[in-house]
Structure formats: structure tokens, C-alpha cells
Design a protein around this motif. Structure first.
Motif, PDB file in Angstrom:
ATOM      1  N   LEU A  91       0.847  -1.188   0.000  1.00  0.00           N
ATOM      2  CA  LEU A  91       0.000   0.000   0.000  1.00  0.00           C
ATOM      3  C   LEU A  91       0.882   1.237   0.000  1.00  0.00           C
ATOM      4  O   LEU A  91       1.856   1.306   0.746  1.00  0.00           O
ATOM      5  CB  LEU A  91      -0.889   0.025   1.244  1.00  0.00           C
ATOM      6  N   GLU A  92       0.514   2.204  -0.815  1.00  0.00           N
ATOM      7  CA  GLU A  92       1.295   3.437  -0.918  1.00  0.00           C
ATOM      8  C   GLU A  92       0.381   4.635  -1.109  1.00  0.00           C
ATOM      9  O   GLU A  92      -0.749   4.495  -1.556  1.00  0.00           O
ATOM     10  CB  GLU A  92       2.219   3.383  -2.143  1.00  0.00           C
ATOM     11  N   LEU A  93       0.920   5.811  -0.815  1.00  0.00           N
ATOM     12  CA  LEU A  93       0.262   7.033  -1.239  1.00  0.00           C
ATOM     13  C   LEU A  93       0.348   7.101  -2.757  1.00  0.00           C
ATOM     14  O   LEU A  93       1.344   6.640  -3.342  1.00  0.00           O
ATOM     15  CB  LEU A  93       0.966   8.260  -0.654  1.00  0.00           C
ATOM     16  N   PRO A  94      -0.633   7.692  -3.431  1.00  0.00           N
ATOM     17  CA  PRO A  94      -0.483   7.931  -4.861  1.00  0.00           C
ATOM     18  C   PRO A  94       0.756   8.802  -5.086  1.00  0.00           C
ATOM     19  O   PRO A  94       0.924   9.828  -4.423  1.00  0.00           O
ATOM     20  CB  PRO A  94      -1.765   8.676  -5.238  1.00  0.00           C
ATOM     21  N   ALA A  95       1.616   8.372  -5.998  1.00  0.00           N
ATOM     22  CA  ALA A  95       2.889   9.076  -6.180  1.00  0.00           C
ATOM     23  C   ALA A  95       3.506   8.709  -7.521  1.00  0.00           C
ATOM     24  O   ALA A  95       3.109   7.740  -8.160  1.00  0.00           O
ATOM     25  CB  ALA A  95       3.853   8.698  -5.052  1.00  0.00           C
ATOM     26  N   GLY A  96       4.506   9.475  -7.894  1.00  0.00           N
ATOM     27  CA  GLY A  96       5.241   9.164  -9.111  1.00  0.00           C
ATOM     28  C   GLY A  96       6.324  10.188  -9.378  1.00  0.00           C
ATOM     29  O   GLY A  96       6.435  11.201  -8.685  1.00  0.00           O
ATOM     30  N   ARG A  97       7.088   9.885 -10.409  1.00  0.00           N
ATOM     31  CA  ARG A  97       8.191  10.769 -10.786  1.00  0.00           C
ATOM     32  C   ARG A  97       7.674  12.028 -11.465  1.00  0.00           C
ATOM     33  O   ARG A  97       6.697  11.991 -12.202  1.00  0.00           O
ATOM     34  CB  ARG A  97       9.119  10.046 -11.763  1.00  0.00           C
ATOM     35  N   LEU A  98       8.374  13.124 -11.210  1.00  0.00           N
ATOM     36  CA  LEU A  98       8.062  14.365 -11.917  1.00  0.00           C
ATOM     37  C   LEU A  98       8.623  14.280 -13.328  1.00  0.00           C
ATOM     38  O   LEU A  98       9.703  13.725 -13.554  1.00  0.00           O
ATOM     39  CB  LEU A  98       8.692  15.560 -11.202  1.00  0.00           C
ATOM     40  N   ARG A  99       7.894  14.838 -14.256  1.00  0.00           N
ATOM     41  CA  ARG A  99       8.368  14.922 -15.635  1.00  0.00           C
ATOM     42  C   ARG A  99       9.306  16.115 -15.757  1.00  0.00           C
ATOM     43  O   ARG A  99       9.232  17.059 -14.971  1.00  0.00           O
ATOM     44  CB  ARG A  99       7.180  15.082 -16.579  1.00  0.00           C
ATOM     45  N   ARG A 100      10.175  16.068 -16.744  1.00  0.00           N
ATOM     46  CA  ARG A 100      11.135  17.159 -16.949  1.00  0.00           C
ATOM     47  C   ARG A 100      10.402  18.501 -17.078  1.00  0.00           C
ATOM     48  O   ARG A 100       9.488  18.646 -17.870  1.00  0.00           O
ATOM     49  CB  ARG A 100      11.957  16.898 -18.212  1.00  0.00           C
ATOM     50  N   GLY A 101      10.771  19.465 -16.218  1.00  0.00           N
ATOM     51  CA  GLY A 101      10.188  20.799 -16.237  1.00  0.00           C
ATOM     52  C   GLY A 101       8.843  20.915 -15.532  1.00  0.00           C
ATOM     53  O   GLY A 101       8.280  22.004 -15.466  1.00  0.00           O
ATOM     54  N   GLU A 102       8.325  19.826 -15.007  1.00  0.00           N
ATOM     55  CA  GLU A 102       7.014  19.843 -14.352  1.00  0.00           C
ATOM     56  C   GLU A 102       7.136  20.386 -12.925  1.00  0.00           C
ATOM     57  O   GLU A 102       8.026  19.991 -12.180  1.00  0.00           O
ATOM     58  CB  GLU A 102       6.447  18.420 -14.322  1.00  0.00           C
ATOM     59  N   GLU A 103       6.233  21.266 -12.548  1.00  0.00           N
ATOM     60  CA  GLU A 103       6.183  21.769 -11.182  1.00  0.00           C
ATOM     61  C   GLU A 103       5.684  20.655 -10.266  1.00  0.00           C
ATOM     62  O   GLU A 103       4.783  19.902 -10.650  1.00  0.00           O
ATOM     63  CB  GLU A 103       5.264  22.985 -11.080  1.00  0.00           C
ATOM     64  N   PRO A 104       6.247  20.543  -9.062  1.00  0.00           N
ATOM     65  CA  PRO A 104       5.833  19.457  -8.162  1.00  0.00           C
ATOM     66  C   PRO A 104       4.330  19.385  -7.904  1.00  0.00           C
ATOM     67  O   PRO A 104       3.750  18.301  -7.903  1.00  0.00           O
ATOM     68  CB  PRO A 104       6.616  19.743  -6.881  1.00  0.00           C
ATOM     69  N   VAL A 105       3.667  20.529  -7.712  1.00  0.00           N
ATOM     70  CA  VAL A 105       2.234  20.492  -7.432  1.00  0.00           C
ATOM     71  C   VAL A 105       1.458  19.972  -8.642  1.00  0.00           C
ATOM     72  O   VAL A 105       0.470  19.237  -8.486  1.00  0.00           O
ATOM     73  CB  VAL A 105       1.699  21.866  -6.954  1.00  0.00           C
ATOM     74  N   GLN A 106       1.910  20.299  -9.839  1.00  0.00           N
ATOM     75  CA  GLN A 106       1.246  19.784 -11.040  1.00  0.00           C
ATOM     76  C   GLN A 106       1.477  18.279 -11.184  1.00  0.00           C
ATOM     77  O   GLN A 106       0.579  17.536 -11.574  1.00  0.00           O
ATOM     78  CB  GLN A 106       1.723  20.532 -12.287  1.00  0.00           C
ATOM     79  N   GLY A 107       2.684  17.832 -10.857  1.00  0.00           N
ATOM     80  CA  GLY A 107       2.966  16.399 -10.879  1.00  0.00           C
ATOM     81  C   GLY A 107       2.118  15.645  -9.875  1.00  0.00           C
ATOM     82  O   GLY A 107       1.629  14.544 -10.145  1.00  0.00           O
TER      83      GLY A 107
END
Length: 186
Positions: free
Chosen positions: A54-70
Motif C-alpha cells: 500500500l502506498e500514497l499515490p505518487a510518481g516521478r516528476l516529468r522534466r520541467g514539471e512543477e511538483p504540485v502539477q505532478g
């Protein structure tokens, strides 16, 4: 695959010279999403562990993506939930001996349900865990990855739960939150 992601740097400690290796990985975003029924978690198979966790929903940020948008993107892709207001809870390095990537941890309350958009390599089960069950997830190691564990500890502390004599216990603040059943993680 990792060959281009390994960095080697010379280090000297008390006269001893050596080469330290670390991985160059993208930053990660994770979301504590609270709905009236509890916390939105995802269960998925992790090959490094050889099992589902079980995990929090999560993932890698895309190049140039702001953390909140990711964070918004990952929550929607993995769970279908669309976040309204997102609040930054913390930024932290999950494994400084292995990598210098950061986790950007966000909180949202009452996201709107919608359609999932999984990556081809993902097979996810979305689970809603009642707040009263979150301490058991931590104690039993069912939410054991660093970002999820830390995120749930932040959540419980903000809701008035404390660790006392090896057990999570609700304080009066937590009991009041449970009575009102409102999402107000602060």
C-alpha cells in the motif's frame, strides 16, 4: 539502464580517499488524499520487494514539471481523483546515501472521483482506508515505503494522534476530528 544514472564522485574523509557512487533520479511527488471515508491509497506490485504494498499515490516528476502539477497528475492517473486545493506538507530526501532526489509531499481534501489513466506497466488497486485504521498500517508495516510512512505519520500527527509507549493513540483533538468527520489536515 542505470549505467547513465550512476554518478561517481571523489570523497576524502579523515585522510581516506574513495569514490562514492549515487543514483541520479528525478524528484517524486506524493499525495495524502483525504475523502470522507478515509485516506486514498494505492496497492501495487513492487518488483524490488517481490510483493504488493500500500502506498500514497505518487510518481516521478516529468522534466520541467512543477511538483504540485505532478502531484495532481499522479493522483488523477493512479486513482482517478481530481484534486482541488493542494497544500505542501513537506519536501524530503528519502535515501541520501543512494540518491539526491527529493519527495514533494502534498495534501488534498475531498478530491472529486473520476477515471484512472494507468501507465502500461501499472496494475493498481485503489483502496480507501479509514483514518482509524491508519495506525495499524504503520505498526504492521503494510504502508512501509518511506514516502507513505512519513506522509501518514504527518497526517496522524496533524489530526491529533500521538505515538505513546509504542502505540498510536488518539488525543482529544483526534476524537473531536473523528466526531466531526471533516477533512482539515493542517
Amino acid at each position: 539502464m542505470l549505467r547513465n544514472r550512476i554518478r561517481r564522485v571523489p570523497v576524502t574523509v579523515r585522510g581516506t580517499h574513495y569514490i562514492h557512487e549515487y543514483l541520479v533520479l528525478p524528484d517524486v511527488c506524493a499525495v495524502i488524499a483525504e475523502v470522507p471515508e478515509g485516506i486514498v491509497l494505492v496497492e501495487q506490485f513492487r518488483p524490488a520487494l517481490g510483493r504488493r504494498i500500500l502506498e500514497l499515490p505518487a510518481g516521478r516528476l516529468r522534466r520541467g514539471e512543477e511538483p504540485v502539477q505532478g502531484a495532481r497528475r499522479e493522483l488523477a492517473e493512479e486513482t482517478g481523483y481530481q484534486a482541488g486545493e493542494m497544500r505542501l506538507v513537506s519536501r524530503f530526501y528519502p535515501s541520501v546515501g543512494l540518491s539526491r532526489h527529493k519527495v514533494h509531499l502534498y495534501y488534498t481534501v475531498n478530491p472529486t472521483p473520476g477515471e484512472t489513466h494507468w501507465d502500461p506497466t501499472e496494475e493498481i488497486v485503489v483502496k480507501i482506508v479509514p483514518v482509524s485504521e491508519v495506525p495499524n498500517l504503520l505498526i504492521e508495516g503494510r504502508a512501509a515505503d518511506a514516502k507513505t510512512h512519513l506522509g501518514l505519520v504527518y497526517f496522524l500527527n496533524a489530526r491529533g494522534w500521538i505515538m505513546q509507549k509504542g502505540r498510536w493513540r488518539p488525543t482529544e483533538l483526534a476524537r473531536e476530528f473523528n466526531k466531526r468527520n471533516t477533512g482539515s489536515f493542517q
